[in-house]
Design a protein around this motif. Structure first.
Motif, PDB file in Angstrom:
ATOM      1  N   ASN A  71       1.322  -0.670   6.018  1.00 45.58           N
ATOM      2  CA  ASN A  71       0.909   0.443   5.159  1.00 45.58           C
ATOM      3  C   ASN A  71       1.394   1.798   5.651  1.00 45.58           C
ATOM      4  OD1 ASN A  71      -0.711   0.682   7.397  1.00 45.58           O
ATOM      5  ND2 ASN A  71      -2.617   0.172   6.347  1.00 45.58           N
ATOM      6  N   ARG A  72       2.422   1.769   6.513  1.00 45.47           N
ATOM      7  CA  ARG A  72       3.004   3.018   6.999  1.00 45.47           C
ATOM      8  C   ARG A  72       4.531   2.898   6.916  1.00 45.47           C
ATOM      9  NH1 ARG A  72      -0.497   1.486  10.777  1.00 45.47           N
ATOM     10  NH2 ARG A  72       1.093   1.282  12.407  1.00 45.47           N
TER      11      ARG A  72
ATOM     12  N   GLY B  10       1.281  -0.070  -5.192  1.00 45.75           N
ATOM     13  CA  GLY B  10       1.386  -0.079  -3.735  1.00 45.75           C
ATOM     14  C   GLY B  10       1.762   1.241  -3.096  1.00 45.75           C
ATOM     15  N   LEU B  11       1.628   2.354  -3.809  1.00 47.01           N
ATOM     16  CA  LEU B  11       2.072   3.638  -3.271  1.00 47.01           C
ATOM     17  C   LEU B  11       1.344   4.047  -2.000  1.00 47.01           C
ATOM     18  CD1 LEU B  11       2.618   5.931  -6.410  1.00 47.01           C
ATOM     19  CD2 LEU B  11       4.336   4.738  -5.026  1.00 47.01           C
ATOM     20  N   GLU B  12       0.130   3.597  -1.821  1.00 45.14           N
ATOM     21  CA  GLU B  12      -0.619   3.967  -0.621  1.00 45.14           C
ATOM     22  C   GLU B  12       0.038   3.451   0.656  1.00 45.14           C
ATOM     23  OE1 GLU B  12      -3.750   0.178  -0.671  1.00 45.14           O
ATOM     24  OE2 GLU B  12      -4.413   2.182  -1.264  1.00 45.14           O
ATOM     25  N   ASN B  13       0.959   2.514   0.502  1.00 45.56           N
ATOM     26  CA  ASN B  13       1.633   1.940   1.668  1.00 45.56           C
ATOM     27  C   ASN B  13       2.892   2.705   2.071  1.00 45.56           C
ATOM     28  OD1 ASN B  13      -0.126  -0.484   1.881  1.00 45.56           O
ATOM     29  ND2 ASN B  13       0.724  -0.920  -0.141  1.00 45.56           N
ATOM     30  N   THR B  14       3.270   3.714   1.296  1.00 43.61           N
ATOM     31  CA  THR B  14       4.474   4.508   1.598  1.00 43.61           C
ATOM     32  C   THR B  14       4.082   5.981   1.753  1.00 43.61           C
ATOM     33  OG1 THR B  14       4.949   4.780  -0.775  1.00 43.61           O
ATOM     34  CG2 THR B  14       5.972   2.906   0.358  1.00 43.61           C
TER      35      THR B  14
ATOM     36  N   SER C 298      -1.335  12.539  -0.349  1.00 43.59           N
ATOM     37  CA  SER C 298      -1.353  11.148   0.120  1.00 43.59           C
ATOM     38  C   SER C 298       0.052  10.629   0.405  1.00 43.59           C
ATOM     39  CB  SER C 298      -2.068  10.242  -0.887  1.00 43.59           C
ATOM     40  OG  SER C 298      -1.487  10.340  -2.171  1.00 43.59           O
ATOM     41  N   ILE C 299       1.062  11.269  -0.184  1.00 40.23           N
ATOM     42  CA  ILE C 299       2.463  11.004   0.149  1.00 40.23           C
ATOM     43  C   ILE C 299       3.090  12.325   0.558  1.00 40.23           C
ATOM     44  CG2 ILE C 299       4.729  10.341  -0.744  1.00 40.23           C
ATOM     45  CD1 ILE C 299       3.437   8.282  -2.483  1.00 40.23           C
ATOM     46  N   GLN C 300       3.869  12.290   1.643  1.00 40.12           N
ATOM     47  CA  GLN C 300       4.504  13.504   2.153  1.00 40.12           C
ATOM     48  C   GLN C 300       6.011  13.301   2.266  1.00 40.12           C
ATOM     49  OE1 GLN C 300       2.639  14.973   5.796  1.00 40.12           O
ATOM     50  NE2 GLN C 300       0.718  13.978   5.238  1.00 40.12           N
ATOM     51  N   PHE C 301       6.710  14.403   2.297  1.00 47.38           N
ATOM     52  CA  PHE C 301       8.153  14.376   2.494  1.00 47.38           C
ATOM     53  C   PHE C 301       8.440  14.157   3.974  1.00 47.38           C
ATOM     54  CE2 PHE C 301      12.169  17.089   2.952  1.00 47.38           C
ATOM     55  CZ  PHE C 301      13.014  16.070   2.507  1.00 47.38           C
TER      56      PHE C 301
ATOM     57  N   PHE D 117       3.476  -5.854   1.112  1.00 50.49           N
ATOM     58  CA  PHE D 117       2.209  -5.159   0.939  1.00 50.49           C
ATOM     59  C   PHE D 117       1.071  -6.075   0.496  1.00 50.49           C
ATOM     60  CE2 PHE D 117       5.282  -1.558  -0.238  1.00 50.49           C
ATOM     61  CZ  PHE D 117       5.434  -1.205   1.096  1.00 50.49           C
ATOM     62  N   ASP D 118       1.278  -7.399   0.659  1.00 50.99           N
ATOM     63  CA  ASP D 118       0.250  -8.375   0.302  1.00 50.99           C
ATOM     64  C   ASP D 118      -0.162  -8.235  -1.161  1.00 50.99           C
ATOM     65  OD1 ASP D 118      -1.356 -10.543   0.763  1.00 50.99           O
ATOM     66  OD2 ASP D 118      -2.965  -9.422   1.750  1.00 50.99           O
TER      67      ASP D 118
END
Length: 409
Positions: A126-127, A144-148, A171-174, A242-243
């Motif tokens: 998840n990272r 699955g965006l929480e994993n990226t 929750s998503i960063q550059f 990502f299961d």
């Protein structure tokens, strides 16, 4: 006295008789008791069978041991393969680096004796630093965006609504552009996997730096797929990582059904040109015959005018405007890729070059530009085929509204 003597004689006689009978029974070695023999020869059943009906160890005994259950079915792609193992282990073969990626279930043991080209990824994964916009669209499609948490495109370069929203809420960063990753933030976030496109192959020093930091890299080459659905099928890879396998398979089957529903049984008799101009307008590009966009046109029932140009190659061919003009001017439809030199009206197109007035598609009002997310969203491929089929099969394409192709007027 006589009575006591008689008692002793009777006891001695009984003892002698017992000894005689015992001796006779013990000497009969040639006829053993059959029931006793059967009990001796029948082995006791093991308390737990060593193998199940399929000849494989039970799942509960498979931890740390790779026992194959076969390959995950792939319908179109020939650039990824996924082997399934008991206990939830998965081996992914994909990318340009010649690596394999062993996905290990959360809390499970890592098998010993793995080849040196195998990268181990232990769930939860998840990272991930995602530097491929097309693959991020597939991750988005299965939730699955929480994993990226880190991506290689800044917010102003995205056209995917959910990614933009995630970047806005933090929750998503550059994480630095694909060719210049911010290694400080990557290490601070303890990134487990770096996913990039084949463009990074020209920057081997970047891949070496990831290796130095102990961060596995997967260089996806979905751009080399020729069938549109082959690109979409990469979603199964992210389902494994990502299961989200069930979600990925369901999504792919839905996309496949969309394309099958929009696939023309035979050509519709409409010719299509597809390409774009450079920002300065001095270079022209036509989609190669092996490009997946050419295959989209064919699936939708169109006849692509450059189908014979580089039929085994993806990408685009560079040419002069004169060459581009000669090939494109008689096409019934022009699907213009609107991301370098951009046009939003026919007037703007004609102002850029008056020779556009000679194009049959311009004369007949059949010029369509691509939406901003057209090339960014691999997840939209099935919808694009549907849009093309809707346009090409309509008796009145001017009245048609589609999501990924916009009519110029």
């Amino acid at each position: 006295m006589k009575t006591q003597t008689k008692k002793w004689l009777a006891l001695l006689l009984a003892l002698a008789l017992t000894l005689a009978l015992t001796a006779c029974g013990g000497g009969n070695d040639s006829k053993p008791n059959q029931d006793s023999q059967q009990q001796t020869q029948e082995p006791a059943e093991p308390s737990t069978p060593p193998e199940n009906a399929n000849g494989k160890e039970d799942d509960q005994n498979a931890e740390g041991v790779l026992i194959s259950e076969g390959m995950m079915p792939m319908d179109y792609t020939d650039r990824i393969s996924i082997e399934l193992f008991q206990g939830g282990y998965r081996m992914i073969s994909a990318g340009t680096g010649g690596y394999q990626y062993l996905v290990v279930p959360e809390g499970a043991a890592v098998p010993e004796g793995l080849d040196e080209n195998v990268k181990v990824l232990q769930r939860p994964i998840n990272r991930v630093y995602m530097a491929s916009t097309g693959m991020e669209s597939l991750v988005d499609a299965i939730g699955g965006l929480e994993n990226t948490p880190l991506v290689g495109t800044d917010i102003n370069g995205w056209y995917l609504e959910n990614v933009i929203a995630a970047m806005e809420d933090g929750s998503i960063q550059f994480g630095g552009k694909y060719s210049e990753p911010d290694f400080e933030i990557l290490t601070d976030k303890e990134i487990q996997l770096h996913i990039n496109t084949t463009m990074i192959d020209s920057k081997p020093e970047i891949l070496e730096k990831f290796d130095e930091l102990g961060i596995p890299s997967l260089v996806e080459d979905s751009s080399r797929e020729t069938h549109p659905l082959a690109r979409v099928e990469w979603v199964k890879l992210f389902g494994v990582l990502f299961d989200l396998e069930d979600e990925a398979i369901q999504y792919f089957e839905e996309q496949k059904a969309l394309v099958e529903g929009a696939t023309a049984a035979e050509p519709l008799g409409k010719t299509v040109a597809m390409g774009y101009l450079s920002t300065a307008g001095d270079k022209c590009y036509a989609v190669n015959g092996g490009n997946y966009h050419a295959q989209e046109i064919a699936l939708a029932g169109g006849t692509y005018v450059c189908a014979d140009m580089e039929p085994e190659s993806g990408g685009n061919s560079n040419m002069t405007f004169e060459e581009w003009y000669a090939i494109f001017k008689d096409a019934d439809y022009l699907f213009y890729m609107n991301f370098a030199a951009k046009f939003y009206t026919l007037e703007e197109m004609l102002e850029s070059n008056p020779l556009f007035a000679d194009f049959a598609a311009v004369k007949n009002g059949n010029v369509w530009i691509t939406s901003p997310d057209f090339t960014q969203s691999t997840a939209a491929i099935a919808s694009i085929v549907v849009d093309m089929n809707t346009i090409l099969s309509s008796d009145d394409p001017g009245s048609v509204t589609t999501d990924h192709l916009i009519k110029l007027s």
